[in-house]
Design an enzyme around this catalytic site. Sequence first.
Site, short mmCIF file in Angstrom:
data_model
loop_
_atom_site.label_atom_id
_atom_site.label_comp_id
_atom_site.label_asym_id
_atom_site.label_seq_id
_atom_site.Cartn_x
_atom_site.Cartn_y
_atom_site.Cartn_z
N HIS A 8 0.83 -1.21 0.00
CA HIS A 8 0.00 0.00 0.00
C HIS A 8 0.87 1.26 0.00
O HIS A 8 0.69 2.15 -0.84
CB HIS A 8 -0.91 -0.01 1.23
CG HIS A 8 -1.81 1.18 1.32
ND1 HIS A 8 -3.09 1.19 0.81
CD2 HIS A 8 -1.63 2.42 1.86
CE1 HIS A 8 -3.65 2.37 1.02
NE2 HIS A 8 -2.78 3.13 1.66
N GLU A 9 1.80 1.32 0.93
CA GLU A 9 2.65 2.52 1.03
C GLU A 9 3.60 2.62 -0.15
O GLU A 9 3.97 3.73 -0.56
CB GLU A 9 3.44 2.49 2.34
CG GLU A 9 2.57 2.53 3.60
CD GLU A 9 1.67 3.76 3.65
OE1 GLU A 9 2.02 4.80 3.07
OE2 GLU A 9 0.59 3.67 4.28
N HIS A 12 1.94 4.66 -2.80
CA HIS A 12 2.06 6.10 -2.55
C HIS A 12 3.45 6.60 -2.92
O HIS A 12 3.60 7.64 -3.56
CB HIS A 12 1.80 6.40 -1.07
CG HIS A 12 0.37 6.19 -0.64
ND1 HIS A 12 -0.70 6.71 -1.34
CD2 HIS A 12 -0.15 5.54 0.42
CE1 HIS A 12 -1.82 6.38 -0.73
NE2 HIS A 12 -1.52 5.67 0.34
#
Length: 342
Positions: A8-9, A12
């Site tokens: 997920h990160e 980003h």
Amino acid sequence: MGIIVFIHELGHLLAAKAFGVYCREFSIGMGPKIFQYQPKDSETTYSIRALPIGGFVAMAGEPGEEGMESVPVERTIKGIARYKQLVVLLAGVFMNLVLAFVVFAGIFSYAGVVREPEPIVAAVVEGLPADQAGLMKDDRILKMTFVDGTVIEPETFSDASLGIVTFEDTPIELEVLRDGTIVNLTVTPVFNTESDTFVLGIQSYTGALEKVGIFETASYTAQYIIKTVGQIVMVLRLLVRGIGLNNVGGPVAIYQITSEVTTSGFDMLYFWNIIGSLSISLAVMNLLPIPVLDGGRALLVMVEMIIRRPIPKKFENTVMIIGFVLILAMMIFFLFNEFKRL
């Protein structure tokens, strides 16, 4: 959770760097650092923190981020075009769905796909609510109407089971097809201590396991993820109305589920199924319109796109604090519920 949060990160981070945003730190976990590494010629420090409850990418220009005031405005998250901000904010959700697709496509390619049984009653347990209400073998459940007016027209037996578990011990109006005739019945689930859930006392036919080609696997995987997202959204919609709160699991439930991997012997398929399922859940939860989450922050950016000017910083910080308090309150509530069940 480390795998899911990392992916997920990473979404980003990759999106932010693609648009030239200065990223000071990429962290898995929260709290004090227990490990950090900064590659040569890299402006980003990669770290692992003590509390395994999430992660973050510290980007210049984000609310609450300090020590990056000297970064040129064009290298801050607020300094890039708003559509690019949306891409950065939603990249984590996208990566979680990609992870889920890869995981389930791999599982279905290896083990085959399960054709879920239709919502047809294979057997009725004597003495339980379904038997008392008059349900019979081979009845097809066409429609389920719950006390709040929610209507479910199940396509599979699991669709019907989800409704039963969510609404617990409240009456259900059933419309079933029996020998070509529609029959209406009312049945109320009871709690079963062995399964630790509410039941009617009906059993399904066995689903068929099939080996399929790569293209059908991809199609089935996409359909499976879309259906799972729909089920999560339905449950969340009901939770907001106070329905099914006792069935929601948080960190304790995740620990209990994942611990089964080691206590019952490591099962690779079971392990990856957990990864895929939690990855979908994290993607959906992050899209909630709560400011501290990706969905809420994306909503603020879209508001700026509509009004064509930045939201006042003081207002944005206040909204973020409110969002953080809401998330904290939700975590405390679910933890309290879980410990109460234990």
